[in-house]
Each structure stands twice: as C-alpha cells, then as structure tokens.
Design a protein around this motif. Structure first.
Motif, PDB file in Angstrom:
ATOM      1  N   LEU A 196     -56.045 -86.952 -56.056  1.00  0.00           N
ATOM      2  CA  LEU A 196     -55.335 -87.427 -54.875  1.00  0.00           C
ATOM      3  C   LEU A 196     -54.058 -86.636 -54.617  1.00  0.00           C
ATOM      4  CD1 LEU A 196     -55.204 -89.628 -52.664  1.00  0.00           C
ATOM      5  CD2 LEU A 196     -53.951 -91.050 -54.271  1.00  0.00           C
ATOM      6  N   GLN A 197     -53.317 -86.347 -55.644  1.00  0.00           N
ATOM      7  CA  GLN A 197     -52.040 -85.658 -55.452  1.00  0.00           C
ATOM      8  C   GLN A 197     -52.220 -84.152 -55.333  1.00  0.00           C
ATOM      9  OE1 GLN A 197     -49.235 -86.907 -58.427  1.00  0.00           O
ATOM     10  NE2 GLN A 197     -49.618 -89.078 -58.089  1.00  0.00           N
ATOM     11  N   LYS A 198     -53.080 -83.588 -56.148  1.00  0.00           N
ATOM     12  CA  LYS A 198     -53.279 -82.136 -56.145  1.00  0.00           C
ATOM     13  C   LYS A 198     -53.914 -81.662 -54.835  1.00  0.00           C
ATOM     14  CE  LYS A 198     -55.745 -78.501 -58.690  1.00  0.00           C
ATOM     15  NZ  LYS A 198     -56.699 -78.238 -59.792  1.00  0.00           N
ATOM     16  N   SER A 199     -54.813 -82.466 -54.273  1.00  0.00           N
ATOM     17  CA  SER A 199     -55.581 -82.038 -53.094  1.00  0.00           C
ATOM     18  C   SER A 199     -55.325 -82.940 -51.897  1.00  0.00           C
ATOM     19  CB  SER A 199     -57.079 -82.032 -53.422  1.00  0.00           C
ATOM     20  OG  SER A 199     -57.356 -81.262 -54.559  1.00  0.00           O
ATOM     21  N   ASN A 200     -54.096 -83.433 -51.755  1.00  0.00           N
ATOM     22  CA  ASN A 200     -53.853 -84.438 -50.707  1.00  0.00           C
ATOM     23  C   ASN A 200     -54.065 -83.900 -49.301  1.00  0.00           C
ATOM     24  OD1 ASN A 200     -50.963 -83.829 -49.439  1.00  0.00           O
ATOM     25  ND2 ASN A 200     -50.798 -83.465 -51.633  1.00  0.00           N
ATOM     26  N   GLU A 201     -53.732 -82.625 -49.063  1.00  0.00           N
ATOM     27  CA  GLU A 201     -53.922 -82.076 -47.712  1.00  0.00           C
ATOM     28  C   GLU A 201     -55.404 -81.854 -47.424  1.00  0.00           C
ATOM     29  OE1 GLU A 201     -52.186 -78.578 -44.741  1.00  0.00           O
ATOM     30  OE2 GLU A 201     -51.723 -78.510 -46.880  1.00  0.00           O
ATOM     31  N   ALA A 202     -56.150 -81.381 -48.431  1.00  0.00           N
ATOM     32  CA  ALA A 202     -57.593 -81.209 -48.244  1.00  0.00           C
ATOM     33  C   ALA A 202     -58.248 -82.561 -47.988  1.00  0.00           C
ATOM     34  CB  ALA A 202     -58.200 -80.543 -49.474  1.00  0.00           C
ATOM     35  N   LEU A 203     -57.835 -83.577 -48.729  1.00  0.00           N
ATOM     36  CA  LEU A 203     -58.384 -84.916 -48.538  1.00  0.00           C
ATOM     37  C   LEU A 203     -58.039 -85.448 -47.145  1.00  0.00           C
ATOM     38  CD1 LEU A 203     -57.658 -86.519 -52.029  1.00  0.00           C
ATOM     39  CD2 LEU A 203     -59.886 -85.962 -51.084  1.00  0.00           C
ATOM     40  N   LEU A 204     -56.883 -85.067 -46.633  1.00  0.00           N
ATOM     41  CA  LEU A 204     -56.492 -85.491 -45.284  1.00  0.00           C
ATOM     42  C   LEU A 204     -57.503 -85.014 -44.246  1.00  0.00           C
ATOM     43  CD1 LEU A 204     -54.407 -86.538 -43.152  1.00  0.00           C
ATOM     44  CD2 LEU A 204     -53.382 -84.261 -43.246  1.00  0.00           C
ATOM     45  N   TYR A 205     -57.846 -83.725 -44.284  1.00  0.00           N
ATOM     46  CA  TYR A 205     -58.795 -83.191 -43.291  1.00  0.00           C
ATOM     47  C   TYR A 205     -60.222 -83.654 -43.584  1.00  0.00           C
ATOM     48  CZ  TYR A 205     -55.130 -80.367 -41.253  1.00  0.00           C
ATOM     49  OH  TYR A 205     -53.994 -79.959 -40.613  1.00  0.00           O
ATOM     50  N   CYS A 206     -60.530 -83.850 -44.848  1.00  0.00           N
ATOM     51  CA  CYS A 206     -61.843 -84.407 -45.216  1.00  0.00           C
ATOM     52  C   CYS A 206     -61.971 -85.814 -44.648  1.00  0.00           C
ATOM     53  CB  CYS A 206     -61.977 -84.425 -46.739  1.00  0.00           C
ATOM     54  SG  CYS A 206     -63.472 -85.217 -47.338  1.00  0.00           S
ATOM     55  N   MET A 207     -60.919 -86.627 -44.812  1.00  0.00           N
ATOM     56  CA  MET A 207     -60.937 -87.994 -44.300  1.00  0.00           C
ATOM     57  C   MET A 207     -60.925 -87.999 -42.779  1.00  0.00           C
ATOM     58  SD  MET A 207     -60.985 -91.050 -45.663  1.00  0.00           S
ATOM     59  CE  MET A 207     -62.063 -91.673 -44.373  1.00  0.00           C
ATOM     60  N   GLY A 208     -60.226 -87.011 -42.188  1.00  0.00           N
ATOM     61  CA  GLY A 208     -60.227 -86.896 -40.729  1.00  0.00           C
ATOM     62  C   GLY A 208     -61.610 -86.622 -40.190  1.00  0.00           C
ATOM     63  N   ALA A 209     -62.358 -85.750 -40.892  1.00  0.00           N
ATOM     64  CA  ALA A 209     -63.736 -85.453 -40.476  1.00  0.00           C
ATOM     65  C   ALA A 209     -64.612 -86.697 -40.573  1.00  0.00           C
ATOM     66  CB  ALA A 209     -64.308 -84.332 -41.348  1.00  0.00           C
ATOM     67  N   ILE A 210     -64.440 -87.464 -41.639  1.00  0.00           N
ATOM     68  CA  ILE A 210     -65.208 -88.697 -41.814  1.00  0.00           C
ATOM     69  C   ILE A 210     -64.827 -89.709 -40.730  1.00  0.00           C
ATOM     70  CG2 ILE A 210     -65.567 -90.672 -43.358  1.00  0.00           C
ATOM     71  CD1 ILE A 210     -65.279 -88.736 -45.711  1.00  0.00           C
ATOM     72  N   LYS A 211     -63.555 -89.744 -40.366  1.00  0.00           N
ATOM     73  CA  LYS A 211     -63.116 -90.641 -39.287  1.00  0.00           C
ATOM     74  C   LYS A 211     -63.834 -90.290 -37.986  1.00  0.00           C
ATOM     75  CE  LYS A 211     -59.382 -89.788 -36.980  1.00  0.00           C
ATOM     76  NZ  LYS A 211     -57.973 -89.580 -36.599  1.00  0.00           N
ATOM     77  N   PHE A 212     -63.929 -88.991 -37.681  1.00  0.00           N
ATOM     78  CA  PHE A 212     -64.641 -88.572 -36.474  1.00  0.00           C
ATOM     79  C   PHE A 212     -66.101 -89.004 -36.538  1.00  0.00           C
ATOM     80  CE2 PHE A 212     -61.516 -84.782 -36.086  1.00  0.00           C
ATOM     81  CZ  PHE A 212     -60.588 -85.610 -35.470  1.00  0.00           C
ATOM     82  N   MET A 213     -66.720 -88.836 -37.704  1.00  0.00           N
ATOM     83  CA  MET A 213     -68.125 -89.242 -37.875  1.00  0.00           C
ATOM     84  C   MET A 213     -68.293 -90.740 -37.622  1.00  0.00           C
ATOM     85  SD  MET A 213     -69.492 -87.259 -41.243  1.00  0.00           S
ATOM     86  CE  MET A 213     -69.410 -85.473 -41.434  1.00  0.00           C
ATOM     87  N   SER A 214     -67.293 -91.534 -38.020  1.00  0.00           N
ATOM     88  CA  SER A 214     -67.410 -92.989 -37.883  1.00  0.00           C
ATOM     89  C   SER A 214     -67.406 -93.421 -36.425  1.00  0.00           C
ATOM     90  CB  SER A 214     -66.276 -93.689 -38.636  1.00  0.00           C
ATOM     91  OG  SER A 214     -65.022 -93.457 -38.012  1.00  0.00           O
ATOM     92  N   GLY A 215     -67.096 -92.488 -35.506  1.00  0.00           N
ATOM     93  CA  GLY A 215     -67.191 -92.798 -34.093  1.00  0.00           C
ATOM     94  C   GLY A 215     -68.603 -92.716 -33.551  1.00  0.00           C
TER      95      GLY A 215
END
Length: 854
Positions: A375-394
């Motif tokens: 979570l801490q080491k890759s927080n920015e990567a997780l941000l865009y990964c989660m953003g992509a999943i958010k788009f999919m949830s639409g």
C-alpha cells in the motif's frame, strides 16, 4: 351515564399491549415519513476526480497524461533469481548472414489504411531503432521462413502454427551459448529430418536429441500428446542434485523460449497491422501462461518486457489493452507498475473500450494488483489501478463481474489497510486520493443486491465510519461515503447495521456543522438520519441525546428556509419575464423536506416527541412552512410539515408549543383543508383530530363550519379518510351541546354506511364509529328519534358484526387472523355490545331480518 367516550385517539385499550397493538394504536396519529433518495447524476466524463471535487487540480494526481515507451524503466525488467549465478567465462558465438541472405527476408504486406501505415510505422521507427547495444532480439541471427502462415489465436497451444518459424528457432538453438562455467553448449542434432522436426513442434511422438559439448551422453525427450506443460516442462531425469535440476529447468525454459516465445516476438517486431499485433499479443500471453513464464522468475523476462514497452508507442487502445494485461501478468513493480496502471487507466477512461475490456479479463489483473501490492510503496500505482476499476464499475456487465470475483471483500480489506495509516504518517494524504477511487467504486457496487449482502457481512458500515472519522476534512471522501450510506440505508438490514455503529450519529452531526451549506452532502446525511429514525426507536433516542443534535437541525432548517425564501422571491419577481417555478423541489426545498422527515420520525419516540413538542423554535419553523408555501407548488414539503405538526400535537405536555399556537395552526390548516389535494386534506384532518381535544378548537370547527366538511368526507369511500374524519366527529360529540350537529348533512346515515362498508375489514374504524354513536346517543329517549331511519339498519349491522363466525375472516393467515380476533374481542366487541344494548332497550320493536355474512 358513566360510559363516557374518550377523546379522539385515546382509545380504551388494555394496559398490557402487544407490540403490534401499540403500533396500530398510533395509526394515523404518529406517522413516519417517506421520501425519495437524493438523485446523483452520472458524470459526463470519466475522470480520476469528479467534476464536483473540492481539491485543487495542482494538489491531486492528473486524470490526463501522456504515456510512451519512455515512461517505462528498461533497467528494472531483470528477472528475480533465487540463486546467485556464476559469471559466464565464454563469449557467445553469433551466427550472421550475408548480404544476400539478409535481402532474402520476406517483408510483411502493409495494411490497406494509409493513415494506419503512417501511425504504426512511425511508432515502429522508434520501437526498433538500432542502438549501440544492438538489436536485443538478435534479429540478424534468424532467417525467417519464406512460407508465412497466418497464426490462429483461438488455439491455446499454437503448436501446429509455428512451422514457419522452425528454421529460425533451430538456428537460434545452434547459436545459443550455454549456462554454466564449463563452456558447455546446447546444440541441436543437425541430422533431424524436417518431418521429425515438425513432429516435435506439433507435440507428437517425435524425438529431439540434444548433446552437451564435453559429454558423450545424449538426452532423449519423449513426445507429447498435448500442449507444453505449465509447471515443470519436459520430463527430466531426477538426480537429487539441485544444481542439475536447475540446469534442466533452465534447459526447458530455453527450449520453450526459442520454440514458442521468440517467433511471436519476431512477429511483433516486423508486423505493422494493429489487428495482427493484437492477435500476436493474445498468442504471446497464452504461450507465456502455458510455459509457466508469467511472473518474475523468467530468465528472458527483460527482453520480453522491452519489446512490450516499445509497442506502447503505437498508441492503439486494443493493442495497449493486450500489452497491459501481459505486463501486469509479468509482475512488474516500481516505475513500470505505475506506468502500466496508468496505461490501464487510460484504456478504461474511454467508455467505448468497455466491450473489449469485458472480453480480455483485464479486471483479473487489476484486482491482483490490489490484492498483492504494498500500500505504501505502490500507492500511486494503486491509485490509477483503482481509478481504472472505478471506471469499469460504471459498466453493468463489469460491475457484476466484480461482485462475482470477490471485489467487495477485497476493497474492504484495502480500506482497512488505509484506515490503519495514521494522520501523522507521510502517506496519509496520498492515500486519501486512493480512498476517493475506492469509495466511488463501492458506491457503484452498492446498487447490486449480492454486493449489498457482502458489504453487510464484511462489516462495511463500521469500516466506512472509521474512514469518515479519519477523513472529516476531505470532502470528496466524505461525499462518496455518505452516498454509499444514502443508498444502503434504504434497506432495513444495512440500516440496522449502521445504527449499531454508535459513533455514526456524532459523525453525521459533525459533518452537518462543518459543511452546512454543501447541499449535496447535507441532503444525503439528512436522508440517512431519516432512514435510521424511521423504524428504530433506539436510534431516535440515541440521536436525540447527542449533544447539539436538535440545535443542528434547527440551524439547518433556518439556513435552508432562508435560501428557499430567497429563491421563491426571485421567481416571484421574474414571473413577468416568463420565469416559472420548476416542477420538482428546488435544492433548498428538498433539504427542508428531508429535514422535516427527521423531525417527524424522531417524534414517534414518546420522550423525544414530548421534548420536541415543547421546542418552540421547532414548531415555529414548521408553522412558517405552512404559512409561506402552498400545496399546489410544494406538495411534499407542505404535507411533510403538516405530518410533523400532527405528530407533535399528539403530546399533551406542559409548555407545549403546539398547544400555545393551536388556534393559529388551525387557521393556516384551513387553506390546506380546502385545497384540491386529497393527501393534503387528509393530513389537515388528522391534525384537527388531535387539536379537537381542546375546547377552543372545537368552537373553531363549529364557527368555521368545518364539521360539515368532516361529515362530507365520510362519503370518500376511503378507510383512512373516514377514520380521520370520524375522529374529529368523535371529539365533537364529547360536548353535549355539539352532538345535534351530527344529524346535519345526514351524518348518522353516513357513519352507518362506513360501518357497513369497512367494519369487517377494519375493526379500529368500526370501534371509532361505535364510540361516536355511543357519545351521540348518551341522552337517548327513543331509538327512532335518535337514529332516525337508520335505526333498523344499525341494529342488524351491529348484530352481524358481533357474531364471531360471520364477522371474522378465517381465510386470512394465522397471525393476521389472531390479531383481528384480539382487536375484535378487546376493542370493538365491548363498545358495540353496549351500543346494541342501548338501542334495543329504547326501540319499540326489533326488525325481523335474516343475518347474512359479509
């Protein structure tokens, strides 16, 4: 006569009452209110942060960015090895071709679209430009077969489609330099015939003979009837020595690389058609999966990844989707993980790509990133990964897929990790951006029944409350969490779970005080509080006891009433300009509707209701709504205000604000009573039902001839309308001087008609009618003079209703039948028997009619 009727709604019920009796006793007296859930419009564009975000763009990661091959780190792609390898003491021998041989290489046919040619060719110029280090695929070592065949992506094994690459694969094997310090080299027996080679490639019974330089033994590999093995590869000799096992594993990997992987990489190098490139990527993923080469422990991983990174410059979403899937499956980290997550984000941002995303299982790769990355080491990567999943949830299809793949539990686990990061931690602020994406996704998931069930089972209510408390200053996070609660609190099971979170009330109050003029946030919190207090008496008490709870509601009421008054004034001043009021409630009016609902629901609790009835400011604000609003323009708001006043008027307490203002309330209710809105009329009648317990109000009813209106309502053929009107008439008949009014307008006959029409189906209404007739006939001398032409009908009707076999409907289910019987025995029967006995004792003769069932 000692059998004096009690005032309206104060029914003579037994002291020991069941819960169902208590609920039904308060019928049409204390009522909760329902309202629509606040509407959340869908975002026009897919962005990392919505258009309503309060964060300044410079303080948050961008939604739009450029992404090229240079965004990836080529030096980071080396494989992870569990063993420290010794340096090689030999120099590789490269096989080169003459100019003629080189010129004989067949070139691929260009695509028909000239624009596509330029697009792919320009990217390819950057992709495979020679550097001082040479071509990392060693293309000059291989002479492609002249006879090209089109590869079929539908065949997972792809063994039968690799014949065109046989010669270059074997040439690479001949040129390959060995893997240990003794300068041993793996070579191919050059006497293998073409048919044997094809047998080997097709996985049949062919044998492939290898020789190790310096050794005389030969290793025979048995043929295969299926595709390449996923785990251990070709069957090897087990010697019990780890180094020899590693040699054999490396040997298998090298052979698989040259036979299966390298031909596809060459195809990616020379192909210029995007469709074919996508096809090759599909085959590459299948081959890597087949050879167990996905992940970090793969010797040639860096060569593979460099090829894929360079292809990003082609800038085709279908191709980038294929690339992202493979790169993610190779378990990249650091800068490369961030870049590939941005690549996935960029693809998912375009709604037109939803269909190809559905068919390529990108979701699996992204969920794996969420599950495994630090979570801490890759927080920015997780941000865009989660953003992509958010788009999919639409997308409805992808949303259901998320639920089926366990995304709900995974997201809640991630939220727990974020909640464990304290505010003084350096990562706290950045993880707030991630939490925005996560809660936005949960909001979309909350629409699905299976997801709601999982959210409840996994303790989502308490975890969301923790996040809400920690991120009180982050309005974006608060808004999404409140939207989740707004959706889920409409369901009883989640509402109960949220009510068990004792700190939720103080959190909601803190948010209301902090963001008082943020309508989108305020209206949802008020809606949630309305849901919590709708059916839960403990929730009503707990919220009321929170410090400043009523003051916060009053403050909000004042704020949004002023906003609504200003809006109303604005429309009034511009009526001549053609500005008409909107049909739907304004934003300010909608807040008032939901705020009044909370007050009405709170007043169901005896202690809370009595306290609110004595709260003069609360009653004043409710009254002002009835003063400046009309039911025609603001139906829901006016009716809600009348309902809240009705609930508060139920309580007879010292210093009651309702009692102090009862005449003023009665006067402003006349406007609602005379309106064409039947719901408004009924609500006004209910208030008069409670207020008519006071002599001043009874006099007002007579003076304004409201009683005639009540008698007329008995013809409404509606149980609730008749019940409310009958309640007012009952209270009027308590006064001896007002009983004669019941004979006007055919009141007695209409009461009898109501008893006949609704009696067997509604024992509460039947009991109320009998009590009214009992009060009315207190000084009876003759049944005929008292009840007139309705006497005989009333006698027959009462006799029938007192016959248990005829009166009770045994077709009902057991619980409802038992309740009806209980109410019939305890409430209706005692009053009806007394009334029947009174009429019979003052009647000269009894009618001889047959009693028929209802």
């Amino acid at each position: 006569n000692t059998d004096k009727a009690e005032p309206f709604y104060r029914l003579s019920v037994p002291k020991q009452k069941t819960s169902s009796e208590i609920i039904n006793e308060a019928r049409n007296v204390l009522r909760t209110l329902r309202t629509r859930r606040p509407f959340t419009p869908r975002e026009d564009q897919r962005k990392l942060f919505g258009s309503g975000s309060t964060q300044a763009p410079q303080n948050r990661p961008p939604s739009v960015f450029s992404l090229h091959a240079s965004s990836f780190d080529l030096g980071e792609s080396r494989p992870v090895s569990g063993v420290r390898l010794s340096p090689l003491d030999h120099k590789p021998v490269l096989v080169t071709f003459t100019k003629d041989e080189d010129s004989s290489i067949s070139l691929p046919k260009p695509p028909a679209d000239a624009a596509e040619v330029r697009k792919v060719s320009s990217a390819r110029a950057r992709l495979f430009r020679r550097t001082s280090q040479g071509n990392f695929l060693s293309a000059k070592m291989v002479s492609p077969d002249q006879n090209e065949e089109k590869l079929d992506s539908e065949e997972p094994a792809m063994m039968s489609n690799l014949c065109r690459s046989n010669d270059n694969c074997l040439a690479e094997q001949r040129s390959y330099t060995p893997f240990n310090g003794e300068n041993r080299q793996l070579i191919c027996n050059e006497h293998i015939s073409r048919s044997e080679r094809e047998d080997f490639l097709k996985g049949t019974a062919g044998k492939f003979l290898f020789q190790l330089r310096g050794e005389s033994d030969q290793i025979k590999k048995p043929g295969r009837s299926s595709s390449w093995p996923r785990s251990t590869g070709w069957k090897r000799r087990v010697t019990g020595l780890e180094d020899e096992t590693r040699i054999n594993e490396s040997e298998e990997e090298e052979i698989f690389w040259h036979i299966k992987i390298l031909p596809i990489l060459h195809e990616l190098e020379k192909e210029e058609n995007i469709e074919n490139l996508c096809l090759a990527c599909t085959k590459l993923y299948q081959a890597l999966n087949e050879g167990n080469m996905l992940g970090k422990r793969f010797k040639r991983r860096s060569v593979l990844l460099k090829t894929l990174y360079k292809l990003v410059d082609v800038d085709s979403d279908p191709l980038c989707l294929k690339l992202a899937k493979i790169i993610l499956a190779m378990k990249v980290d650091g800068k490369n993980l961030l870049s590939v997550c941005k690549l996935a984000f960029k693809i998912c941002r375009n709604e037109k790509n939803d269909y190809i995303i559905q068919n390529d299982r990108l979701l699996d790769c992204l969920l794996e990133v969420l599950r495994t990355e630090d979570l801490q080491k890759s927080n920015e990567a997780l941000l865009y990964c989660m953003g992509a999943i958010k788009f999919m949830s639409g997308n409805a299809v992808l949303l259901n897929e998320m639920v089926n793949k366990g995304a709900v539990e995974m997201l809640l686990q991630l939220m727990k990790q974020i909640n464990n990061i304290k505010e003084n931690d350096t990562y706290f602020s950045n993880l707030g951006h991630l939490l925005v994406q996560l809660t936005a996704t949960l909001r979309n998931l909350a629409d699905l029944p299976p997801a709601r069930s999982q959210l409840i089972c996994n303790g989502a209510a308490s975890e969301l409350c923790v996040a809400l408390e920690q991120r009180m200053n982050a309005k974006d996070v608060c808004t999404y969490i409140v939207r989740i609660f707004s959706k889920l609190s409409s369901y009883n099971d989640f509402c109960a779970a949220l009510a068990d979170c004792s700190r939720c009330y103080i959190l909601f109050l803190a948010l209301l005080n902090k963001h008082q003029k943020q309508q989108d946030l305020v209206i949802r919190i008020i809606f949630i509080l309305g849901n919590l207090t709708a059916k839960n008496n403990q929730a009503r008490e707990q919220f009321f006891k929170e410090k400043g709870s009523v003051d916060t509601l009053i403050s909000l009421f004042q704020t949004y009433r002023e906003l609504d008054l200003n809006a109303q004034k604005w429309y009034h001043e511009r009526e001549g300009e053609g500005k008409k009021r909107p049909k739907h409630p304004s934003e300010a009016e909608d807040v008032l509707i939901k705020l009044i609902r909370v007050l009405a629901n709170l007043s169901i609790h005896p202690g809370v209701g009595a306290a609110l009835a004595a709260a003069h400011r609360v009653v004043e604000l409710l009254v002002t709504v009835l003063e400046y609003k009309s039911v025609d323009d603001s139906e829901e708001l006016v009716i809600s205000a009348a309902t809240a006043i009705n609930n508060l008027s139920y309580y007879k307490v010292k210093s009651s604000a309702v009692q102090d203002k009862k005449l003023h309330i009665a006067e402003i209710l006349l406007k609602l009573l005379m309106s064409n809105n039947m719901d408004g009329v009924v609500e006004a009648v209910r208030v008069f039902g409670n207020l008519s317990q006071y002599h001043e109000i009874c006099d007002f009813i007579i003076q304004k001839k409201i009683y005639k209106f009540m008698i007329a309502l008995l013809d409404a053929k509606n149980q609730d309308v008749c019940f409310s009107a009958c309640g007012v008439l009952l209270n009027l008949t308590v006064d001896k001087n007002k009983r004669a009014l019941l004979m006007e307008e055919g009141g007695i006959g209409k009461l009898v008609d109501c008893l006949r029409d609704f009696g067997p189906a509604d024992w509460q209404l039947a009991c109320l009618i009998c009590k009214t007739l009992w009060n009315y006939s207190e000084n009876i001398t003759s049944a005929a003079s008292c009840f007139g032409e309705d006497t005989d009908t009333l006698l027959v009707l009462l006799t029938s209703l007192l016959d248990e076999e005829l009166a009770l409907d045994y077709s009902l289910d057991r619980d409802l039948r038992d309740y009806n019987k209980l109410y019939w025995e305890r409430e209706f029967k005692p009053v009806a028997e007394k009334l029947l006995d009174r009429i019979q004792s003052h009647h000269s003769f009894l009618p001889t009619v047959t009693i028929t069932p209802f």
